[in-house]
Write a protein that holds these residues in place. Structure first.
Motif, PDB file in Angstrom:
ATOM      1  N   GLY A   1     -19.824 -16.812  -7.521  1.00 30.08           N
ATOM      2  CA  GLY A   1     -20.300 -18.190  -7.651  1.00 30.08           C
ATOM      3  C   GLY A   1     -20.469 -18.858  -6.300  1.00 30.08           C
ATOM      4  O   GLY A   1     -21.450 -19.567  -6.055  1.00 30.08           O
TER       5      GLY A   1
ATOM      6  N   SER B   1     -21.540 -27.470 -13.288  1.00 28.49           N
ATOM      7  CA  SER B   1     -20.456 -28.081 -14.069  1.00 28.49           C
ATOM      8  C   SER B   1     -20.767 -28.169 -15.558  1.00 28.49           C
ATOM      9  O   SER B   1     -19.937 -28.634 -16.329  1.00 28.49           O
ATOM     10  CB  SER B   1     -20.130 -29.469 -13.515  1.00 28.49           C
TER      11      SER B   1
ATOM     12  N   THR C   1     -24.232 -21.069 -14.232  1.00 25.88           N
ATOM     13  CA  THR C   1     -23.046 -21.493 -14.988  1.00 25.88           C
ATOM     14  C   THR C   1     -22.066 -20.353 -15.210  1.00 25.88           C
ATOM     15  O   THR C   1     -20.965 -20.584 -15.702  1.00 25.88           O
ATOM     16  CB  THR C   1     -23.458 -22.070 -16.357  1.00 25.88           C
TER      17      THR C   1
ATOM     18  N   TRP D   1     -18.195 -27.377 -18.383  1.00 25.78           N
ATOM     19  CA  TRP D   1     -17.134 -28.350 -18.668  1.00 25.78           C
ATOM     20  C   TRP D   1     -17.565 -29.356 -19.722  1.00 25.78           C
ATOM     21  O   TRP D   1     -16.737 -29.911 -20.429  1.00 25.78           O
ATOM     22  CB  TRP D   1     -16.705 -29.072 -17.390  1.00 25.78           C
TER      23      TRP D   1
ATOM     24  N   MET E   1     -14.772 -17.730 -16.130  1.00 22.71           N
ATOM     25  CA  MET E   1     -13.348 -18.046 -15.913  1.00 22.71           C
ATOM     26  C   MET E   1     -12.758 -18.736 -17.132  1.00 22.71           C
ATOM     27  O   MET E   1     -11.612 -18.478 -17.501  1.00 22.71           O
ATOM     28  CB  MET E   1     -13.180 -18.884 -14.649  1.00 22.71           C
ATOM     29  N   MET E   2     -13.532 -19.605 -17.768  1.00 24.45           N
ATOM     30  CA  MET E   2     -13.047 -20.267 -18.979  1.00 24.45           C
ATOM     31  C   MET E   2     -12.853 -19.252 -20.104  1.00 24.45           C
ATOM     32  O   MET E   2     -11.852 -19.297 -20.819  1.00 24.45           O
ATOM     33  CB  MET E   2     -14.034 -21.363 -19.416  1.00 24.45           C
TER      34      MET E   2
ATOM     35  N   ILE F   1     -18.046 -20.469 -13.783  1.00 28.57           N
ATOM     36  CA  ILE F   1     -17.119 -21.332 -14.525  1.00 28.57           C
ATOM     37  C   ILE F   1     -16.993 -20.860 -15.963  1.00 28.57           C
ATOM     38  O   ILE F   1     -15.887 -20.798 -16.515  1.00 28.57           O
ATOM     39  CB  ILE F   1     -17.560 -22.804 -14.445  1.00 28.57           C
TER      40      ILE F   1
ATOM     41  N   PHE G   1     -15.293 -16.194  -8.788  1.00 32.64           N
ATOM     42  CA  PHE G   1     -15.272 -17.273  -7.801  1.00 32.64           C
ATOM     43  C   PHE G   1     -16.122 -16.891  -6.587  1.00 32.64           C
ATOM     44  O   PHE G   1     -16.939 -17.681  -6.115  1.00 32.64           O
ATOM     45  CB  PHE G   1     -13.832 -17.582  -7.366  1.00 32.64           C
TER      46      PHE G   1
ATOM     47  N   SER H   1     -11.222 -13.322 -12.197  1.00 35.21           N
ATOM     48  CA  SER H   1     -11.505 -14.729 -11.878  1.00 35.21           C
ATOM     49  C   SER H   1     -11.838 -14.878 -10.401  1.00 35.21           C
ATOM     50  O   SER H   1     -12.745 -15.633 -10.033  1.00 35.21           O
ATOM     51  CB  SER H   1     -10.321 -15.605 -12.259  1.00 35.21           C
TER      52      SER H   1
END
Length: 176
Positions: free
Chosen positions: A53, A86, A113, A89, A119-120, A116, A50, A46
């Motif tokens: 990203g 985003s 994308t 999400w 990580m999800m 994120i 990060f 993760s």
């Protein structure tokens, strides 16, 4: 060199902020990590996503920021990247039941994308090493390409202060 210096300076400021959060919030609350039993490998991955990203968006924001005539206009142009970032999400209802599904995988391989989305996905399932390496490679290639483009955009408008480039001018700068 100027763009790299700007990115390193902003990155250092961001890392200082993260270090302050770690010192004031995360480390005293480390007992919560024991309650949730977060595997260190997933935490490290993760962190890697990060950083990747951050670098992708730092390069994009640097290039986009040069296109505006005022700081407000540059910030408005940069919001395009934040909205795209985003997007995972908006599809969280699809990610939760199917972290290995086609939508989750597609968003994992799309560089804007992928931080994120990965990580999800990492929080709910194991991901094959080949897939992890492919996503990291795509992100690294994207960082290189976007950094080069940002440097080209940064070089040209630095001499044309106050004038917004047209689309043909922008394409010409990127080809130069």
């Amino acid at each position: 060199q100027l763009v790299l210096g700007k990115l390193l300076g902003l990155g250092g400021a961001g890392l200082l902020e993260v270090a302050i959060y770690l010192g004031l919030v995360i480390l005293p609350g480390a007992t919560l990590f024991a309650l949730f039993q977060v595997p260190l490998a997933k935490l490290a991955l993760s962190t890697l996503f990060f950083i990747l990203g951050f670098l992708v968006f730092a390069c994009l924001m640097t290039g986009t920021g040069m296109l505006g005539r005022t700081p407000q206009e540059s910030a408005q142009l940069s919001m395009i990247w934040l909205l795209i970032a985003s997007a995972p999400w908006f599809f969280i209802a699809n990610f939760a039941p199917a972290p290995q599904g086609p939508l989750a995988r597609l968003m994992s391989f799309f560089p804007l994308t992928s931080p994120i989305a990965m990580m999800m996905r990492l929080s709910s399932t194991d991901i094959a090493a080949v897939e992890l390496l492919a996503v990291v490679a795509i992100d690294l290639l994207t960082i290189y390409v976007v950094f080069r483009a940002a440097a080209k955009i940064f070089r040209a408008p630095a001499l044309m202060y106050g004038k917004r480039p047209t689309l043909p001018e922008l394409v010409r700068w990127l080809r130069a």
